[in-house]
Design a protein around this motif. Structure first.
Motif, PDB file in Angstrom:
ATOM      1  N   VAL A   1       0.815  -1.209   0.000  1.00 26.02           N
ATOM      2  CA  VAL A   1       0.000   0.000   0.000  1.00 26.02           C
ATOM      3  C   VAL A   1       0.851   1.263   0.000  1.00 26.02           C
ATOM      4  O   VAL A   1       1.950   1.307   0.557  1.00 26.02           O
ATOM      5  CB  VAL A   1      -0.959  -0.015   1.217  1.00 26.02           C
ATOM      6  CG1 VAL A   1      -0.183   0.083   2.528  1.00 26.02           C
ATOM      7  CG2 VAL A   1      -2.013   1.077   1.135  1.00 26.02           C
ATOM      8  N   ALA A   2       0.333   2.273  -0.690  1.00 28.10           N
ATOM      9  CA  ALA A   2       0.835   3.651  -0.674  1.00 28.10           C
ATOM     10  C   ALA A   2      -0.224   4.484  -1.371  1.00 28.10           C
ATOM     11  O   ALA A   2      -1.161   3.943  -1.967  1.00 28.10           O
ATOM     12  CB  ALA A   2       2.176   3.772  -1.392  1.00 28.10           C
ATOM     13  N   GLN A   3      -0.084   5.800  -1.313  1.00 26.91           N
ATOM     14  CA  GLN A   3      -1.037   6.634  -2.047  1.00 26.91           C
ATOM     15  C   GLN A   3      -1.001   6.285  -3.533  1.00 26.91           C
ATOM     16  O   GLN A   3      -2.017   6.375  -4.216  1.00 26.91           O
ATOM     17  CB  GLN A   3      -0.717   8.109  -1.861  1.00 26.91           C
ATOM     18  CG  GLN A   3      -1.018   8.642  -0.483  1.00 26.91           C
ATOM     19  CD  GLN A   3      -2.474   8.501  -0.102  1.00 26.91           C
ATOM     20  OE1 GLN A   3      -2.809   7.943   0.945  1.00 26.91           O
ATOM     21  NE2 GLN A   3      -3.364   8.990  -0.946  1.00 26.91           N
ATOM     22  N   ASP A   4       0.163   5.865  -4.020  1.00 27.29           N
ATOM     23  CA  ASP A   4       0.325   5.498  -5.436  1.00 27.29           C
ATOM     24  C   ASP A   4       1.510   4.542  -5.535  1.00 27.29           C
ATOM     25  O   ASP A   4       2.647   4.967  -5.646  1.00 27.29           O
ATOM     26  CB  ASP A   4       0.558   6.757  -6.273  1.00 27.29           C
ATOM     27  CG  ASP A   4       0.815   6.462  -7.742  1.00 27.29           C
ATOM     28  OD1 ASP A   4       0.698   5.287  -8.140  1.00 27.29           O
ATOM     29  OD2 ASP A   4       1.134   7.409  -8.483  1.00 27.29           O
ATOM     30  N   ILE A   5       1.230   3.240  -5.476  1.00 30.97           N
ATOM     31  CA  ILE A   5       2.338   2.275  -5.493  1.00 30.97           C
ATOM     32  C   ILE A   5       3.016   2.202  -6.854  1.00 30.97           C
ATOM     33  O   ILE A   5       4.174   1.798  -6.954  1.00 30.97           O
ATOM     34  CB  ILE A   5       1.878   0.863  -5.054  1.00 30.97           C
ATOM     35  CG1 ILE A   5       0.849   0.272  -6.019  1.00 30.97           C
ATOM     36  CG2 ILE A   5       1.357   0.874  -3.627  1.00 30.97           C
ATOM     37  CD1 ILE A   5       0.537  -1.183  -5.747  1.00 30.97           C
ATOM     38  N   SER A   6       2.319   2.600  -7.919  1.00 32.92           N
ATOM     39  CA  SER A   6       2.916   2.515  -9.255  1.00 32.92           C
ATOM     40  C   SER A   6       4.085   3.483  -9.414  1.00 32.92           C
ATOM     41  O   SER A   6       4.930   3.295 -10.285  1.00 32.92           O
ATOM     42  CB  SER A   6       1.854   2.781 -10.330  1.00 32.92           C
ATOM     43  OG  SER A   6       1.137   3.960 -10.047  1.00 32.92           O
ATOM     44  N   ARG A   7       4.163   4.507  -8.565  1.00 29.94           N
ATOM     45  CA  ARG A   7       5.250   5.486  -8.633  1.00 29.94           C
ATOM     46  C   ARG A   7       6.457   5.056  -7.786  1.00 29.94           C
ATOM     47  O   ARG A   7       7.495   5.747  -7.764  1.00 29.94           O
ATOM     48  CB  ARG A   7       4.720   6.839  -8.143  1.00 29.94           C
ATOM     49  CG  ARG A   7       5.626   8.017  -8.359  1.00 29.94           C
ATOM     50  CD  ARG A   7       4.940   9.298  -7.907  1.00 29.94           C
ATOM     51  NE  ARG A   7       3.876   9.646  -8.838  1.00 29.94           N
ATOM     52  CZ  ARG A   7       4.054  10.339  -9.963  1.00 29.94           C
ATOM     53  NH1 ARG A   7       5.255  10.769 -10.287  1.00 29.94           N
ATOM     54  NH2 ARG A   7       3.051  10.620 -10.762  1.00 29.94           N
TER      55      ARG A   7
END
Length: 305
Positions: free
Chosen positions: A57-63
């Motif tokens: 998890v993260a606000q935006d794992i793709s970044r």
């Protein structure tokens, strides 16, 4: 705060996307990836402690990794390494930003059996004018193309997204476009939320529909989605799926759990008919045979010798 058999593995803090309705960048600062070795050490420690499902998890794992010295997408490498860890059975991903979801990421997700074929990709809307006002970098057509690519390359994929109704710029025409998009795309999991202006964000001062209208539209989205989910669940009747046992409900007098298509505390349950006590955190095979208030229900299928 979670049971001992699943855990959230945070791989980054903050956010650089600066969506005009979101206060998170102001509260949490710029995007900061954790070092790969640090994340893997934590994951191995969790596995040694009995964790079977890792929720990345993260606000935006793709970044993940773009802010580190290598300036490269490190999510594919991280996922490959996580899948090598003994004891980890499921790896679940929250959240992928549409325009940073690369072909390499898709290939890893498709090829690694431990990565559940469930992707949470918050899109918020599909209308180009609203997406631009919200400082989102994708267009409605690019979202359609991404979903088509994902479904073609990842068999059995379940897509979750979140929608905000009543965003600045959303009139009847834009809302109708959103409803048609959802009917067309038939996303398996959708959360709908009325727009709530956050003080300190650009969207706070933008004109928008009133709270009651935004709530009404959110309910309309939920009604559309409820029908789609029921149809998706009905298509599973007679099929046997792996289920992670989450507990026992004394009122229903039944055990319950989740398939790969259900993230904890977000999605639905699977009710499990079993004559024997089931161990919380264990995996069982369940043949689906009914729907109970929108949730799947089924019975234990014995493993073949």
């Amino acid at each position: 705060t979670s049971p001992d058999y699943y855990a959230y593995l945070k791989i980054a803090e903050g956010c650089d996307n600066h969506c005009s309705y979101c206060i998170i960048p102001a509260l949490r600062g710029r995007y900061r990836s954790r070092e790969l070795d640090d994340v893997l050490y934590e994951a191995r420690t969790l596995a040694a402690d009995g964790v079977k499902e890792l929720i990345v998890v993260a606000q935006d794992i793709s970044r993940y990794g773009l802010d580190l010295p290598s300036h490269t997408h490190l999510l594919p490498q991280l996922l490959r390494e996580l899948c090598k860890i003994d004891g980890i059975h499921w790896v679940r991903l929250h959240y992928l930003y549409p325009d940073e979801t690369t072909d390499e990421m898709i290939d890893v997700i498709a090829s690694e059996p431990k990565i559940v074929k469930y992707l949470d990709i918050p899109i918020q809307h599909c209308n180009d004018k609203i997406l631009k006002l919200m400082n989102r970098r994708s267009t409605g057509e690019e979202l359609r193309e991404l979903f088509a690519k994902l479904r073609s390359r990842i068999p059995g994929l379940v897509i979750r997204t979140s929608i905000i109704t009543g965003l600045p710029g959303e009139g009847e025409e834009e809302f109708s476009e959103l409803c048609e998009f959802l009917k067309e795309q038939r996303l398996e999991r959708v959360g709908a939320f009325p727009f709530s202006p956050e003080e300190g964000t650009p969207a706070y001062d933008m004109p928008h529909v009133d709270e009651d209208e935004a709530q009404k539209r959110a309910q309309m989205v939920e009604e559309i989605q409820s029908r789609i989910m029921d149809e998706c669940n009905m298509a599973l009747m007679g099929k046997t799926l792996e289920v992670l046992v989450d507990g026992f409900d004394p009122e229903q007098e039944q055990f319950y759990g989740r398939t790969y298509a259900d993230s904890p505390e977000i999605d639905g349950r699977v009710w499990i008919a079993s004559e024997e006590a089931l161990v919380e955190g264990s995996f069982v095979k369940v043949c689906m045979d009914a729907l109970v208030d929108g949730d799947l229900s089924g019975y234990i299928v014995e493993e073949e010798a």
